[in-house]
Design a protein around this motif. Structure first.
Motif, mmCIF file in Angstrom:
data_model
loop_
_atom_site.group_PDB
_atom_site.id
_atom_site.type_symbol
_atom_site.label_atom_id
_atom_site.label_comp_id
_atom_site.label_asym_id
_atom_site.label_seq_id
_atom_site.Cartn_x
_atom_site.Cartn_y
_atom_site.Cartn_z
ATOM 1 N N UNK A 1 46.813 36.547 42.111
ATOM 2 C CA UNK A 1 48.225 35.746 42.491
ATOM 3 C C UNK A 1 47.943 34.662 43.377
ATOM 4 N N UNK A 2 48.772 33.464 43.225
ATOM 5 C CA UNK A 2 48.573 32.209 43.988
ATOM 6 C C UNK A 2 49.085 32.449 45.310
ATOM 7 N N UNK A 3 49.920 33.448 45.436
ATOM 8 C CA UNK A 3 50.746 33.372 46.556
ATOM 9 C C UNK A 3 51.246 34.942 46.740
ATOM 10 N N UNK A 4 51.416 35.418 47.979
ATOM 11 C CA UNK A 4 51.802 36.897 48.354
ATOM 12 C C UNK A 4 50.992 37.756 47.754
ATOM 13 N N UNK A 5 49.583 37.489 47.718
ATOM 14 C CA UNK A 5 48.559 38.620 46.991
ATOM 15 C C UNK A 5 48.603 39.896 47.643
ATOM 16 N N UNK A 6 48.646 40.771 46.775
ATOM 17 C CA UNK A 6 48.459 42.234 47.296
ATOM 18 C C UNK A 6 46.783 42.210 47.824
ATOM 19 N N UNK A 7 45.804 41.801 46.863
ATOM 20 C CA UNK A 7 44.536 41.698 47.445
ATOM 21 C C UNK A 7 44.296 41.099 48.721
ATOM 22 N N UNK A 8 44.797 39.808 48.831
ATOM 23 C CA UNK A 8 44.794 38.967 49.890
ATOM 24 C C UNK A 8 45.031 39.711 51.307
ATOM 25 N N UNK A 9 46.214 40.367 50.983
ATOM 26 C CA UNK A 9 46.980 40.944 52.389
ATOM 27 C C UNK A 9 46.138 42.402 52.576
ATOM 28 N N UNK A 10 45.691 43.036 51.618
ATOM 29 C CA UNK A 10 44.973 44.255 51.742
ATOM 30 C C UNK A 10 43.554 43.959 52.584
ATOM 31 N N UNK A 11 42.796 42.913 52.079
ATOM 32 C CA UNK A 11 41.677 42.521 52.896
ATOM 33 C C UNK A 11 41.965 42.028 54.080
ATOM 34 N N UNK A 12 43.056 41.334 54.202
ATOM 35 C CA UNK A 12 43.167 40.789 55.819
ATOM 36 C C UNK A 12 43.546 41.930 56.655
ATOM 37 N N UNK A 13 44.008 42.991 56.188
ATOM 38 C CA UNK A 13 44.011 44.283 57.070
ATOM 39 C C UNK A 13 42.935 45.053 57.343
ATOM 40 N N UNK A 14 41.628 44.647 56.703
ATOM 41 C CA UNK A 14 40.223 45.017 56.758
ATOM 42 C C UNK A 14 40.202 46.181 55.778
ATOM 43 N N UNK A 15 40.682 46.311 54.573
ATOM 44 C CA UNK A 15 40.672 47.402 53.828
ATOM 45 C C UNK A 15 39.983 46.815 52.534
ATOM 46 N N UNK A 16 39.211 47.658 51.844
ATOM 47 C CA UNK A 16 38.773 47.427 50.471
ATOM 48 C C UNK A 16 39.645 46.850 49.347
ATOM 49 N N UNK A 17 39.214 45.701 48.708
ATOM 50 C CA UNK A 17 40.268 45.168 47.664
ATOM 51 C C UNK A 17 39.260 44.086 46.947
ATOM 52 N N UNK A 18 39.707 43.949 45.680
ATOM 53 C CA UNK A 18 39.074 42.886 44.794
ATOM 54 C C UNK A 18 40.169 42.606 43.559
ATOM 55 N N UNK A 19 39.916 41.470 43.268
ATOM 56 C CA UNK A 19 40.637 40.894 42.155
ATOM 57 C C UNK A 19 40.174 41.467 40.842
ATOM 58 N N UNK A 20 40.880 42.130 39.843
ATOM 59 C CA UNK A 20 40.646 42.750 38.855
ATOM 60 C C UNK A 20 41.769 43.137 37.939
ATOM 61 N N UNK A 21 41.413 43.002 36.500
ATOM 62 C CA UNK A 21 42.324 43.137 35.512
ATOM 63 C C UNK A 21 41.752 43.658 34.460
ATOM 64 N N UNK A 22 42.408 44.969 33.902
ATOM 65 C CA UNK A 22 42.070 45.447 32.652
ATOM 66 C C UNK A 22 42.913 45.530 31.620
ATOM 67 N N UNK A 23 43.609 44.249 31.435
ATOM 68 C CA UNK A 23 44.374 43.864 30.340
ATOM 69 C C UNK A 23 43.680 43.864 29.065
ATOM 70 N N UNK A 24 42.306 43.221 29.087
ATOM 71 C CA UNK A 24 41.703 43.000 28.016
ATOM 72 C C UNK A 24 40.270 43.442 27.875
#
Length: 699
Positions: free
Chosen positions: A316-339
């Motif tokens: 997500x270019x803004x308001x990212x779930x992953x970005x906020x989660x990492x900012x809080x010091x929690x494990x996260x990464x961008x991943x999609x399993x659409x294809x």
């Protein structure tokens, strides 16, 4: 001030001039002597005194005045040679002698190596490996100097658009290429994905709060989000975010929130049949995959219960779930399993959680549910929260009722057991016995063939077959050791991975010692003008100095294990490079988090997300093979991932560390090379990234 590299050759023109004069003088001197010798012939003792090396002494004399009287050349009466021919003959004999000496030296070295092999093969192999590594390093250095030095020197700052951009995730470009049906959300790395510039922090960026304060309070300017994006979010935690002027606060047990995270996680535990979420560890749950994690509140709460939650979500270019989660010091990464498949081996997680994720589970013949089954361990749980699962509400919505019927029936075909259903939440349990899959071939998905059931699903497309059933790692979670005993696998479990128990024990022991040394180095003292290392009398950095740690070459996960045993308040993203052996299944079985990755590509996370980046042996691993990227590209990527004032610790061969130090200086990092007492072949490079803000100009 530069010094002449070859002092002995200064004045070389003068030397040749002296030789010419000497030759002319010699010819004149030899003329009368030759006439006398022609008359009297040459006696046998004179002939026996002929020595080619005597002529060399005469020729290399600095001047004709310094030639001793008795040091002259005696010509051969049977083969009269000119001075020039004798000079060439002398040089030839010198070269021949030198060649013989070299041959003798190499022969002696060869026989010495054979004798050494007989005495100690281990040391011989190590010496050969050193030579091989040194050769690779030298060739790499030459390549960097000839091809990459100009790029290193540039080190310019990236444009404003790069502040929160992840290379390889360009949705607009993917749509223009005709990628649809979820493929536009996947990674697509090409030559244009490389970003060889320094990503600056936003003008309002602030250093994140230390853990655990940073878990509950983050700075708004650090995550590029506003109040409207928070309130319009579809996540479960949107009402738990209380916005201040410049901060976002998260509350876990607020009386204002009816469906708080604490109540929600308590509900999940009860649906499984446990007293509360504290008993999840006793039920065999340690690692959780959270799909569409909102802002990481579930993971923040479960972390207090010794559970490790990996958040994944689309870019997500803004308001990212992953970005906020990492900012809080929690494990996260961008991943999609659409294809494509998720970047984890089969049988990787004890629980998969999905809440209002927006995934169309009923599309593509249930292929996304099959992917959940693949990454879920035997006996693991799938927790799904969605308005579709609310059967009472779905009675009025025929479309939702149809979707729910598909998901429920498909889960049954996957042999999942429906444990409980309450309101919008459903909990299934994956079977511990794989016999159900073979007996259910007529109605459910078929079992993957041997060639399709792989442990490294890197860039593999989704497949409509059940994976993991052929794996030797098929062990139900209730039969695995409970955390924290799981971190040390027993010999039987290690045999599955082809690792000896003594090897893992030795690796863990070495990392415990290394972590003690590393932590003492994470101090501003090493960058002061004082030459000494931090000693016992110096203050030790606090245990919560860093939170998000990235290990770029995780091996067996020993660095992660040592940090936890030392009581550091960190979590580690263990990365297994695709260029090396795949130890990711072993790392995941130890109860850690990790992912497979090619370091010639951008890591799937946002800029400024890690406090500490560590790599042991990565430079040698990446340079030992022909790669489509250079070491400079890797360092630019490290800079992108690192937070301002973040740390880098590299351990590698001495020559590679010196090269890395040069690159670190170009990236404006403060760097110090540290000797390793127990190993003269390797060194440490400890760096700190400076805090450089982008200037904000008045409009």
């Amino acid at each position: 001030m530069s010094r002449p590299l070859h002092r002995g050759f200064s004045g070389g023109g003068r030397l040749s001039e002296n030789i010419q004069e000497f030759l002319e003088d010699s010819q004149m001197k030899f003329k009368p002597e030759k006439e006398d010798l022609d008359k009297n012939r040459l006696s046998s003792d004179v002939m026996s005194s002929w020595n080619p090396f005597q002529s060399v002494v005469s020729i290399i004399s600095p001047s004709k005045q310094s030639v001793p009287e008795k040091c002259y050349i005696v010509p051969d009466p049977y083969s009269p040679l000119s001075s020039r021919k004798r000079y060439k003959l002398t040089l030839f004999l010198l070269k021949l002698s030198l060649f013989v000496i070299v041959i003798l030296a190499l022969t002696g070295s060869f026989w010495w190596t054979i004798s050494l092999t007989t005495a100690s093969r281990t040391h011989t192999f190590r010496g050969y490996r050193r030579l091989q590594e040194q050769l690779v390093s030298d060739l790499w250095d030459i390549g960097e100097l000839s091809l990459g030095s100009s790029r290193i020197k540039e080190s310019e700052f990236c444009s404003l658009e790069s502040e929160n951009y992840i290379p390889c995730f360009n949705i607009t470009e993917n749509l223009e290429l005709g990628l649809t049906e979820g493929q536009e959300q996947d990674r697509h790395c090409g030559p244009t994905s490389k970003q060889n510039c320094l990503v600056l922090a936003p003008s309002g960026y602030k250093i994140p709060h230390r853990w655990p304060t940073g878990r509950d309070v983050i700075w708004i300017d650090n995550v590029k989000i506003n109040a409207q994006e928070v309130l319009s979010s579809g996540s479960l935690t949107k009402r738990m975010m209380l916005l201040d002027e410049d901060q976002i606060s998260f509350s876990f047990a607020s009386s204002m929130v009816d469906d708080s995270i604490e109540d929600y996680s308590h509900q999940i535990a009860e649906m499984i049949g446990l007293r509360n979420e504290s008993y999840l560890v006793q039920a065999g749950v340690r690692t959780v995959l959270d799909i569409g994690c909102g802002f990481g509140s579930l993971g923040a709460h479960l972390f207090q219960k010794q559970l490790l939650t990996m958040c994944i979500a689309n870019y997500e270019s803004s308001g990212s779930q992953v970005k906020i989660t990492l900012e809080r010091g929690l494990p996260a990464m961008v991943a999609s399993f659409a294809a494509k498949k998720l970047p984890f081996p089969s049988l990787s997680f004890d629980m998969v959680h999905s809440v209002w994720d927006g995934i169309a589970w009923n599309h593509k013949d249930g292929i996304h549910l099959i992917e959940v089954d693949r990454v879920l361990r035997p006996g693991g749980y799938f927790v799904w929260t969605s308005p579709i699962a609310n059967t009472r509400a779905s009675v009025k919505n025929k479309d939702n009722l149809k979707k729910w019927d598909f998901v429920r029936n498909f889960a049954k075909n996957l042999c999942w057991e429906l444990l409980s259903q309450q309101d919008n939440t459903v909990v299934w349990k994956k079977p511990s016995d794989k016999d159900c899959y073979t007996s259910n071939q007529g109605s459910g998905p078929y079992v993957c063939k041997a060639g399709h059931d792989v442990e490294s699903p890197h860039y593999h497309p989704l497949e409509a077959c059940i994976g993991g059933t052929r794996s030797r790692r098929w062990i139900p979670i209730e039969k695995r050791p409970k955390w924290p005993s799981r971190a040390t696998l027993n010999p039987k479990e290690l045999a599955v991975h082809g690792v000896l128990f003594d090897d893992l024990t030795e690796d863990d022991f070495n990392w415990k010692s290394a972590v003690r040394n590393y932590w003492s180095l994470l101090s501003p003292l090493i960058f002061s003008d004082h030459p000494k290392r931090p000693g016992i009398e110096d203050p030790v950095p606090p245990y919560n100095m860093v939170r998000n740690v990235l290990d770029m070459n995780a091996h067996f996960g020993g660095f992660n294990s040592a940090l936890l045993e030392a009581g550091k308040s960190v979590w580690v993203m263990n990365v297994v490079p695709t260029s090396g052996p795949n130890n990711l299944p072993l790392i995941l079985d130890r109860g850690f988090l990790g992912v497979l990755h090619d370091w010639c590509e951008a890591f799937p996370t946002y800029p400024r997300t890690y406090d500490l980046v560590h790599a042991e042996g990565l430079l040698l691993l990446e340079t030992a093979k022909q790669r489509r990227c250079s070491i400079v590209d890797v360092f630019f990527e490290i800079d992108r991932l690192l937070r301002p004032e973040g740390w880098v610790i590299l351990r590698d061969m001495t020559s590679l560390i010196e090269t890395a130090r040069t690159i670190a200086a170009r990236l404006k990092w403060e760097a110090r090379v540290v000797e390793i007492e127990s190993n003269s072949d390797e060194k440490l490079l400890v760096c700190q990234k400076p805090f450089i803000k982008r200037r904000s100009y008045p409009s």
